[in-house]
Design a protein around this motif. Structure first.
Motif, PDB file in Angstrom:
ATOM      1  N   ALA A  83     -56.906 -45.713   5.456  1.00  0.00           N
ATOM      2  CA  ALA A  83     -55.817 -44.867   5.927  1.00  0.00           C
ATOM      3  C   ALA A  83     -54.661 -44.725   4.952  1.00  0.00           C
ATOM      4  O   ALA A  83     -53.905 -43.772   5.076  1.00  0.00           O
ATOM      5  CB  ALA A  83     -55.285 -45.407   7.244  1.00  0.00           C
ATOM      6  N   VAL A  84     -54.486 -45.622   4.025  1.00  0.00           N
ATOM      7  CA  VAL A  84     -53.277 -45.562   3.216  1.00  0.00           C
ATOM      8  C   VAL A  84     -53.556 -45.589   1.726  1.00  0.00           C
ATOM      9  O   VAL A  84     -54.591 -46.106   1.315  1.00  0.00           O
ATOM     10  CB  VAL A  84     -52.313 -46.724   3.565  1.00  0.00           C
ATOM     11  CG1 VAL A  84     -51.780 -46.569   4.955  1.00  0.00           C
ATOM     12  CG2 VAL A  84     -52.951 -48.080   3.373  1.00  0.00           C
ATOM     13  N   PRO A  85     -52.675 -45.030   0.942  1.00  0.00           N
ATOM     14  CA  PRO A  85     -51.510 -44.253   1.360  1.00  0.00           C
ATOM     15  C   PRO A  85     -51.920 -42.856   1.820  1.00  0.00           C
ATOM     16  O   PRO A  85     -52.933 -42.314   1.371  1.00  0.00           O
ATOM     17  CB  PRO A  85     -50.674 -44.160   0.084  1.00  0.00           C
ATOM     18  CG  PRO A  85     -51.668 -44.231  -1.028  1.00  0.00           C
ATOM     19  CD  PRO A  85     -52.770 -45.129  -0.522  1.00  0.00           C
ATOM     20  N   VAL A  86     -51.128 -42.300   2.705  1.00  0.00           N
ATOM     21  CA  VAL A  86     -51.304 -40.926   3.143  1.00  0.00           C
ATOM     22  C   VAL A  86     -49.980 -40.220   2.882  1.00  0.00           C
ATOM     23  O   VAL A  86     -48.934 -40.691   3.316  1.00  0.00           O
ATOM     24  CB  VAL A  86     -51.680 -40.828   4.638  1.00  0.00           C
ATOM     25  CG1 VAL A  86     -51.758 -39.379   5.076  1.00  0.00           C
ATOM     26  CG2 VAL A  86     -52.998 -41.535   4.901  1.00  0.00           C
ATOM     27  N   VAL A  87     -50.055 -39.098   2.181  1.00  0.00           N
ATOM     28  CA  VAL A  87     -48.857 -38.393   1.747  1.00  0.00           C
ATOM     29  C   VAL A  87     -48.791 -37.003   2.385  1.00  0.00           C
ATOM     30  O   VAL A  87     -49.783 -36.270   2.394  1.00  0.00           O
ATOM     31  CB  VAL A  87     -48.834 -38.264   0.207  1.00  0.00           C
ATOM     32  CG1 VAL A  87     -47.632 -37.460  -0.262  1.00  0.00           C
ATOM     33  CG2 VAL A  87     -48.857 -39.644  -0.447  1.00  0.00           C
ATOM     34  N   PHE A  88     -47.597 -36.682   2.888  1.00  0.00           N
ATOM     35  CA  PHE A  88     -47.283 -35.349   3.378  1.00  0.00           C
ATOM     36  C   PHE A  88     -46.165 -34.800   2.513  1.00  0.00           C
ATOM     37  O   PHE A  88     -45.196 -35.510   2.231  1.00  0.00           O
ATOM     38  CB  PHE A  88     -46.797 -35.395   4.831  1.00  0.00           C
ATOM     39  CG  PHE A  88     -47.869 -35.689   5.842  1.00  0.00           C
ATOM     40  CD1 PHE A  88     -48.451 -34.666   6.573  1.00  0.00           C
ATOM     41  CD2 PHE A  88     -48.287 -36.988   6.082  1.00  0.00           C
ATOM     42  CE1 PHE A  88     -49.437 -34.941   7.515  1.00  0.00           C
ATOM     43  CE2 PHE A  88     -49.264 -37.271   7.021  1.00  0.00           C
ATOM     44  CZ  PHE A  88     -49.842 -36.249   7.745  1.00  0.00           C
ATOM     45  N   ILE A  89     -46.292 -33.549   2.114  1.00  0.00           N
ATOM     46  CA  ILE A  89     -45.233 -32.885   1.357  1.00  0.00           C
ATOM     47  C   ILE A  89     -44.945 -31.555   2.048  1.00  0.00           C
ATOM     48  O   ILE A  89     -45.858 -30.762   2.287  1.00  0.00           O
ATOM     49  CB  ILE A  89     -45.631 -32.640  -0.114  1.00  0.00           C
ATOM     50  CG1 ILE A  89     -45.900 -33.971  -0.816  1.00  0.00           C
ATOM     51  CG2 ILE A  89     -44.533 -31.854  -0.839  1.00  0.00           C
ATOM     52  CD1 ILE A  89     -46.414 -33.849  -2.236  1.00  0.00           C
ATOM     53  N   GLY A  90     -43.684 -31.346   2.380  1.00  0.00           N
ATOM     54  CA  GLY A  90     -43.302 -30.112   3.063  1.00  0.00           C
ATOM     55  C   GLY A  90     -43.985 -29.932   4.394  1.00  0.00           C
ATOM     56  O   GLY A  90     -44.273 -28.820   4.806  1.00  0.00           O
ATOM     57  N   GLY A  91     -44.249 -31.044   5.078  1.00  0.00           N
ATOM     58  CA  GLY A  91     -44.885 -30.998   6.384  1.00  0.00           C
ATOM     59  C   GLY A  91     -46.395 -30.843   6.346  1.00  0.00           C
ATOM     60  O   GLY A  91     -47.037 -30.837   7.385  1.00  0.00           O
ATOM     61  N   LYS A  92     -46.958 -30.724   5.146  1.00  0.00           N
ATOM     62  CA  LYS A  92     -48.410 -30.531   5.023  1.00  0.00           C
ATOM     63  C   LYS A  92     -49.073 -31.783   4.467  1.00  0.00           C
ATOM     64  O   LYS A  92     -48.555 -32.423   3.555  1.00  0.00           O
ATOM     65  CB  LYS A  92     -48.698 -29.347   4.100  1.00  0.00           C
ATOM     66  CG  LYS A  92     -48.194 -28.045   4.677  1.00  0.00           C
ATOM     67  CD  LYS A  92     -48.441 -26.900   3.738  1.00  0.00           C
ATOM     68  CE  LYS A  92     -47.886 -25.633   4.360  1.00  0.00           C
ATOM     69  NZ  LYS A  92     -47.376 -24.701   3.395  1.00  0.00           N
ATOM     70  N   LEU A  93     -50.236 -32.075   5.000  1.00  0.00           N
ATOM     71  CA  LEU A  93     -51.012 -33.214   4.540  1.00  0.00           C
ATOM     72  C   LEU A  93     -51.538 -32.939   3.141  1.00  0.00           C
ATOM     73  O   LEU A  93     -52.269 -31.979   2.912  1.00  0.00           O
ATOM     74  CB  LEU A  93     -52.186 -33.470   5.495  1.00  0.00           C
ATOM     75  CG  LEU A  93     -53.180 -34.553   5.096  1.00  0.00           C
ATOM     76  CD1 LEU A  93     -52.509 -35.925   5.049  1.00  0.00           C
ATOM     77  CD2 LEU A  93     -54.355 -34.566   6.069  1.00  0.00           C
ATOM     78  N   VAL A  94     -51.145 -33.775   2.182  1.00  0.00           N
ATOM     79  CA  VAL A  94     -51.675 -33.689   0.825  1.00  0.00           C
ATOM     80  C   VAL A  94     -52.905 -34.569   0.733  1.00  0.00           C
ATOM     81  O   VAL A  94     -53.927 -34.171   0.200  1.00  0.00           O
ATOM     82  CB  VAL A  94     -50.616 -34.105  -0.219  1.00  0.00           C
ATOM     83  CG1 VAL A  94     -51.224 -34.181  -1.610  1.00  0.00           C
ATOM     84  CG2 VAL A  94     -49.447 -33.144  -0.190  1.00  0.00           C
TER      85      VAL A  94
END
Length: 121
Positions: A83-94
């Motif tokens: 599960a990690v790391p999990v990154v969101f940029i601008g509300g979107k899942l990267v």
């Protein structure tokens, strides 16, 4: 490193669904990293963003009593057992570390960060 650690306790009601909490946190912050405080890959992605001048919101799963539920929701979103790391940029899942590093290498990470308002240079 300069980033703010986020805790659900002060952020959202205790009964909210983990996916709703994830979506809300991601939509209200330019960059969100779901992390484990002891994970070396998480540390590397936090260093990457901080080194670029980005101040991500970091949610440490292992520092919240509801972290296990959030981790399970992230695994469903990612379609993986890690599960990690999990990154969101601008509300979107990267995505995870490999997706972030691929975006960094191919030059698409900086425009994403600029569009999200996380980077001004």
């Amino acid at each position: 490193m300069h980033y703010q650690t986020q805790s659900w306790g002060s952020y959202l009601p205790s009964r909210s669904d983990p996916l709703e909490r994830i979506e809300r946190l991601a939509s209200e912050n330019a960059v969100v990293i779901f992390s484990m405080s002891t994970c070396c890959m998480c540390h590397a992605v936090k260093r990457l963003f901080c080194g670029m001048g980005v101040n991500p919101t970091v949610y440490e799963l292992d520092e919240d009593p509801r972290g296990k539920d959030t981790e399970k929701a992230l695994m469903r979103l990612m379609g993986s057992s890690s599960a990690v790391p999990v990154v969101f940029i601008g509300g979107k899942l990267v995505g995870s570390m490999d997706r972030v590093m691929a975006a960094h290498i191919n030059g698409t990470l900086v425009p994403l960060l600029k569009d999200a308002g996380a980077l001004w240079l």
